[in-house]
Design a protein around this motif. Sequence first.
Motif, mmCIF file in Angstrom:
data_model
loop_
_atom_site.group_PDB
_atom_site.id
_atom_site.type_symbol
_atom_site.label_atom_id
_atom_site.label_comp_id
_atom_site.label_asym_id
_atom_site.label_seq_id
_atom_site.Cartn_x
_atom_site.Cartn_y
_atom_site.Cartn_z
ATOM 1 N N GLN A 1 -98.358 91.656 34.124
ATOM 2 C CA GLN A 1 -98.897 92.943 34.530
ATOM 3 C C GLN A 1 -97.779 93.976 34.404
ATOM 4 N N LEU A 2 -98.112 95.147 33.854
ATOM 5 C CA LEU A 2 -97.137 96.213 33.707
ATOM 6 C C LEU A 2 -96.974 96.976 35.011
ATOM 7 N N GLY A 3 -95.719 97.199 35.389
ATOM 8 C CA GLY A 3 -95.411 97.961 36.591
ATOM 9 C C GLY A 3 -95.122 99.410 36.248
ATOM 10 N N GLU A 4 -94.593 100.114 37.205
ATOM 11 C CA GLU A 4 -94.270 101.532 37.038
ATOM 12 C C GLU A 4 -92.812 101.692 36.611
ATOM 13 N N LEU A 5 -92.421 102.908 36.342
ATOM 14 C CA LEU A 5 -91.051 103.235 35.977
ATOM 15 C C LEU A 5 -90.139 102.985 37.180
ATOM 16 N N PRO A 6 -89.122 102.138 37.027
ATOM 17 C CA PRO A 6 -88.244 101.874 38.166
ATOM 18 C C PRO A 6 -87.325 103.060 38.461
ATOM 19 N N ALA A 7 -86.965 103.206 39.714
ATOM 20 C CA ALA A 7 -86.085 104.296 40.139
ATOM 21 C C ALA A 7 -84.626 103.882 39.982
ATOM 22 N N LEU A 8 -83.749 104.858 40.011
ATOM 23 C CA LEU A 8 -82.316 104.580 39.943
ATOM 24 C C LEU A 8 -81.893 103.644 41.063
ATOM 25 N N GLN A 9 -80.988 102.762 40.739
ATOM 26 C CA GLN A 9 -80.397 101.782 41.655
ATOM 27 C C GLN A 9 -81.356 100.678 42.096
ATOM 28 N N GLN A 10 -82.566 100.626 41.547
ATOM 29 C CA GLN A 10 -83.474 99.520 41.864
ATOM 30 C C GLN A 10 -83.084 98.286 41.050
ATOM 31 N N ASP A 11 -83.264 97.117 41.654
ATOM 32 C CA ASP A 11 -82.937 95.856 41.005
ATOM 33 C C ASP A 11 -83.927 95.521 39.904
ATOM 34 N N VAL A 12 -83.415 94.933 38.808
ATOM 35 C CA VAL A 12 -84.245 94.422 37.728
ATOM 36 C C VAL A 12 -83.710 93.059 37.299
ATOM 37 N N ALA A 74 -86.545 94.450 27.013
ATOM 38 C CA ALA A 74 -85.153 94.493 26.564
ATOM 39 C C ALA A 74 -85.106 94.782 25.074
ATOM 40 N N PHE A 75 -84.203 95.701 24.666
ATOM 41 C CA PHE A 75 -84.160 95.969 23.234
ATOM 42 C C PHE A 75 -82.794 96.251 22.651
ATOM 43 N N GLN A 76 -81.796 96.611 23.411
ATOM 44 C CA GLN A 76 -80.479 96.808 22.811
ATOM 45 C C GLN A 76 -79.422 96.905 23.896
ATOM 46 N N ASN A 77 -78.167 96.696 23.445
ATOM 47 C CA ASN A 77 -77.040 96.911 24.342
ATOM 48 C C ASN A 77 -76.149 97.980 23.728
ATOM 49 N N LEU A 78 -75.147 98.394 24.466
ATOM 50 C CA LEU A 78 -74.209 99.389 23.969
ATOM 51 C C LEU A 78 -73.005 98.637 23.419
ATOM 52 N N PRO A 79 -72.801 98.684 22.093
ATOM 53 C CA PRO A 79 -71.679 97.946 21.502
ATOM 54 C C PRO A 79 -70.341 98.382 22.101
ATOM 55 N N HIS A 80 -69.435 97.452 22.197
ATOM 56 C CA HIS A 80 -68.074 97.696 22.692
ATOM 57 C C HIS A 80 -68.042 98.138 24.151
ATOM 58 N N ALA A 81 -69.066 97.807 24.905
ATOM 59 C CA ALA A 81 -69.109 98.097 26.338
ATOM 60 C C ALA A 81 -69.634 96.858 27.049
ATOM 61 N N GLU A 82 -69.269 96.708 28.287
ATOM 62 C CA GLU A 82 -69.710 95.539 29.048
ATOM 63 C C GLU A 82 -70.843 95.907 29.997
ATOM 64 N N ASN A 83 -71.873 95.064 29.999
ATOM 65 C CA ASN A 83 -72.995 95.190 30.926
ATOM 66 C C ASN A 83 -73.682 96.556 30.882
ATOM 67 N N ILE A 84 -73.861 97.078 29.688
ATOM 68 C CA ILE A 84 -74.675 98.272 29.508
ATOM 69 C C ILE A 84 -75.775 97.893 28.526
ATOM 70 N N GLY A 85 -76.975 97.745 29.058
ATOM 71 C CA GLY A 85 -78.118 97.381 28.241
ATOM 72 C C GLY A 85 -79.219 98.401 28.402
ATOM 73 N N TYR A 86 -80.187 98.358 27.494
ATOM 74 C CA TYR A 86 -81.301 99.297 27.541
ATOM 75 C C TYR A 86 -82.619 98.553 27.470
ATOM 76 N N ILE A 87 -83.583 99.065 28.214
ATOM 77 C CA ILE A 87 -84.943 98.530 28.155
ATOM 78 C C ILE A 87 -85.902 99.665 27.811
ATOM 79 N N ILE A 88 -86.967 99.301 27.108
ATOM 80 C CA ILE A 88 -88.024 100.256 26.797
ATOM 81 C C ILE A 88 -88.925 100.321 28.029
ATOM 82 N N PRO A 89 -89.091 101.496 28.640
ATOM 83 C CA PRO A 89 -89.882 101.592 29.871
ATOM 84 C C PRO A 89 -91.384 101.459 29.614
ATOM 85 N N THR A 90 -92.117 101.135 30.661
ATOM 86 C CA THR A 90 -93.557 100.893 30.538
ATOM 87 C C THR A 90 -94.359 102.085 30.002
ATOM 88 N N PRO A 91 -93.999 103.353 30.274
ATOM 89 C CA PRO A 91 -94.796 104.420 29.654
ATOM 90 C C PRO A 91 -94.768 104.355 28.117
#
Length: 115
Positions: A1-12, A74-91
């Motif tokens: 089930q698709l949820g809503e857009l998560p807020a800043l500092q929320q756990d994922v 999940a779709f990409q990370n930031l090269p040459h950086a640690e623990n910076i990833g990106y997700i495509i949001p539900t909208p």
Amino acid sequence: QLGELPALQQDVVVVGYPTGGDNTSVTSGVVSRVEVAQYVHAATHLMAIQIDAAINPGNSGGPALQDDKVVGVAFQNLPHAENIGYIIPTPVVRHFISEVAKYGFYKGYCSLGIL
């Protein structure tokens, strides 16, 4: 089930099958930023969610979960950086699904062509 857009500092939690692994991996983190970012594979700029959960090669397409609901893909990370990833949001995911259901393919978003 698709949820809503998560807020800043929320756990994922991100589930994937990274390259070199023998089974599914689960990483966790928090939402660091919600912004317009360049989608590397599509060469376009759309809404994206930056998270600090590890997203490694091979994890693309795995769900990002919050309270047992999918809040992104999940779709990409930031090269040459640690623990910076990106997700495509539900909208964006919902827009994609609705266009494929309606037209049989993805048309994308309209653009004014102004940079």
